[in-house]
Design an enzyme around this catalytic site. Structure first.
Site, PDB file in Angstrom:
ATOM      1  N   ASP A  95       0.606  -1.111  -0.122  1.00  7.76           N
ATOM      2  CA  ASP A  95      -0.119   0.105   0.076  1.00  7.76           C
ATOM      3  C   ASP A  95       0.865   1.281   0.031  1.00  7.76           C
ATOM      4  O   ASP A  95       2.018   1.372   0.427  1.00  7.76           O
ATOM      5  CB  ASP A  95      -0.840  -0.029   1.281  1.00  7.76           C
ATOM      6  CG  ASP A  95      -2.291   0.928   1.043  1.00  7.76           C
ATOM      7  OD1 ASP A  95      -2.233   1.376   0.017  1.00  7.76           O
ATOM      8  OD2 ASP A  95      -2.751   0.977   1.999  1.00  7.76           O
ATOM      9  N   HIS A 127       2.738   3.495  -9.124  1.00  5.70           N
ATOM     10  CA  HIS A 127       2.606   2.227  -9.414  1.00  5.70           C
ATOM     11  C   HIS A 127       4.035   1.507 -10.189  1.00  5.70           C
ATOM     12  O   HIS A 127       4.172   0.187 -10.098  1.00  5.70           O
ATOM     13  CB  HIS A 127       1.411   1.721 -10.327  1.00  5.70           C
ATOM     14  CG  HIS A 127       0.211   2.100  -9.602  1.00  5.70           C
ATOM     15  ND1 HIS A 127      -0.272   1.757  -8.292  1.00  5.70           N
ATOM     16  CD2 HIS A 127      -1.226   2.928  -9.860  1.00  5.70           C
ATOM     17  CE1 HIS A 127      -1.474   2.288  -7.769  1.00  5.70           C
ATOM     18  NE2 HIS A 127      -1.744   2.908  -8.663  1.00  5.70           N
ATOM     19  N   LEU A 172      10.182 -20.765  -4.398  1.00  8.42           N
ATOM     20  CA  LEU A 172       9.202 -20.068  -4.091  1.00  8.42           C
ATOM     21  C   LEU A 172       7.917 -19.966  -4.999  1.00  8.42           C
ATOM     22  O   LEU A 172       7.729 -20.040  -6.253  1.00  8.42           O
ATOM     23  CB  LEU A 172       9.535 -18.487  -4.306  1.00  8.42           C
ATOM     24  CG  LEU A 172       8.791 -17.632  -3.598  1.00  8.42           C
ATOM     25  CD1 LEU A 172       8.545 -17.497  -2.022  1.00  8.42           C
ATOM     26  CD2 LEU A 172       9.021 -16.226  -4.002  1.00  8.42           C
TER      27      LEU A 172
HETATM   28  C1  FPP Z   1      -1.696   0.282  -3.277  1.00  7.65           C
HETATM   29  O1  FPP Z   1      -1.436   1.567  -3.359  1.00  7.65           O
HETATM   30  C2  FPP Z   1      -1.331  -0.411  -4.471  1.00  7.65           C
HETATM   31  C3  FPP Z   1      -2.186  -1.043  -5.447  1.00  7.65           C
HETATM   32  C4  FPP Z   1      -3.570  -0.858  -5.537  1.00  7.65           C
HETATM   33  C5  FPP Z   1      -1.529  -1.833  -6.376  1.00  7.65           C
HETATM   34  C6  FPP Z   1      -0.595  -2.624  -6.206  1.00  7.65           C
HETATM   35  C7  FPP Z   1       0.206  -2.751  -7.389  1.00  7.65           C
HETATM   36  C8  FPP Z   1       1.503  -2.688  -7.421  1.00  7.65           C
HETATM   37  C9  FPP Z   1       2.560  -2.570  -6.396  1.00  7.65           C
HETATM   38  C10 FPP Z   1       2.331  -2.867  -8.793  1.00  7.65           C
HETATM   39  C11 FPP Z   1       1.642  -4.199  -9.340  1.00  7.65           C
HETATM   40  C12 FPP Z   1       2.486  -5.138  -8.985  1.00  7.65           C
HETATM   41  C13 FPP Z   1       3.087  -6.047  -9.786  1.00  7.65           C
HETATM   42  C14 FPP Z   1       4.190  -6.857  -9.123  1.00  7.65           C
HETATM   43  C15 FPP Z   1       2.899  -6.003 -11.283  1.00  7.65           C
HETATM   44  P1  FPP Z   1      -2.656   2.829  -3.560  1.00  7.65           P
HETATM   45  O2  FPP Z   1      -2.584   3.146  -5.175  1.00  7.65           O
HETATM   46  O3  FPP Z   1      -3.695   2.350  -2.811  1.00  7.65           O
HETATM   47  O4  FPP Z   1      -1.653   3.721  -2.553  1.00  7.65           O
HETATM   48  P2  FPP Z   1      -2.409   5.143  -1.661  1.00  7.65           P
HETATM   49  O5  FPP Z   1      -3.121   4.238  -0.628  1.00  7.65           O
HETATM   50  O6  FPP Z   1      -1.361   5.815  -1.317  1.00  7.65           O
HETATM   51  O7  FPP Z   1      -3.606   5.651  -2.714  1.00  7.65           O
END
Ligand code: FPP
Length: 243
Positions: free
Chosen positions: A12, A29, A123
């Site tokens: 997150d 992202h 893994l």
């Molecule tokens: C949360 O940050 C993250 C997500 C909803 C997506 C997680 C995805 C990635 C880390 C990239 C995809 C992964 C791979 C391995 C391809 P948020 O957008 O909720 O952040 P915020 O809470 O600060 O708004």
């Protein structure tokens, strides 16, 4: 150091990280994906057996369309680029979640990565995608009810083991360590059933800033915790406490 058998991570804070840098959320992202790659390799090399990453929740479909399609493209690119690396690292890739809304080219990339790595024995890497734990539990209840209705099992056969077997995570063992970055302290519909005995680790660090040293710190914390599963401390543990 005692390693968790199954680490699950809620990655997150990508959006906030980007906003702090006055950049679009998508920039976060991109960095988040690079961090995921590093942490996957690190877990693999440390000998962690199972790693589940919450890549996209069932609720994330409600985000603006351009962010959703960006995340889908990112995932497809990641899988396209990384599959050979996964094989080299002996990492087996799979996905849990509802893929019905996932674009077909992304489904294709997922299928290809899962098939290409299916014989890897290192893994076990699971991406939770379009995943929601309540939906997963509801689907399991339905499957079990259908088996009862068809006379394949009776109500007396329903126990915790049977429920677990009907979840999408089966046969991966339950997570014993759940990490959430960015200061939020909630599960957000992630592995609710499976988290029954998990240790939790919350850090203020935003996911794009999460490094291998943060992982090391988290693992040290896990290793120092006593896991009693509702039982009492053994004499050995009590002795440790009195010293
Ligand atoms: C949360 O940050 C993250 C997500 C909803 C997506 C997680 C995805 C990635 C880390 C990239 C995809 C992964 C791979 C391995 C391809 P948020 O957008 O909720 O952040 P915020 O809470 O600060 O708004």
């Amino acid at each position: 150091m005692t390693l968790p058998k199954h680490i699950a991570i809620i990655m997150d804070g990508n959006g906030r990280w980007a906003q702090l840098k006055r950049r679009p959320r998508t920039f976060g992202h991109i960095k988040g994906t690079r961090v995921a790659k590093k942490i996957i390799t690190s877990c693999s090399r440390r000998g962690v057996q199972n790693l589940t990453l919450y890549a996209f929740s069932s609720e994330n479909w409600l985000r603006p369309l351009n962010e959703v399609s960006f995340l889908m493209r990112l995932l497809r690119r990641y899988l396209g680029r990384e599959t050979d690396n996964l094989i080299k690292e002996n990492i087996k890739f799979s996905v849990i979640g509802d893929l019905s809304q996932v674009p077909s080219d992304v489904c294709e990339a997922i299928k290809n990565a899962a098939e290409s790595t299916s014989r890897c024995t290192g893994l076990n890497l699971v991406f939770a995608l379009g995943y929601g734990s309540r939906q997963e539990i509801t689907a399991a209840v339905k499957k079990i009810a259908e088996q009862v209705a068809a006379g394949q099992i009776s109500c007396d056969d329903i126990n915790e083991n049977l429920v677990s077997k009907n979840l999408s995570t089966y046969p991966t063992p339950d997570p014993d360590f759940i990490i959430r970055t960015s200061g939020e302290q909630r599960l957000s519909n992630f592995l609710l059933w499976q988290a029954a005995y998990a240790e939790f680790y919350f850090t203020e660090v935003l996911w794009p800033n999460f490094t291998e040293s943060h992982l090391e710190e988290a693992l040290k914390s896990f290793s120092s915790r006593q896991r009693r599963y509702g039982k009492v401390s053994t004499d050995v543990n009590l002795e440790k406490l009195s010293n």
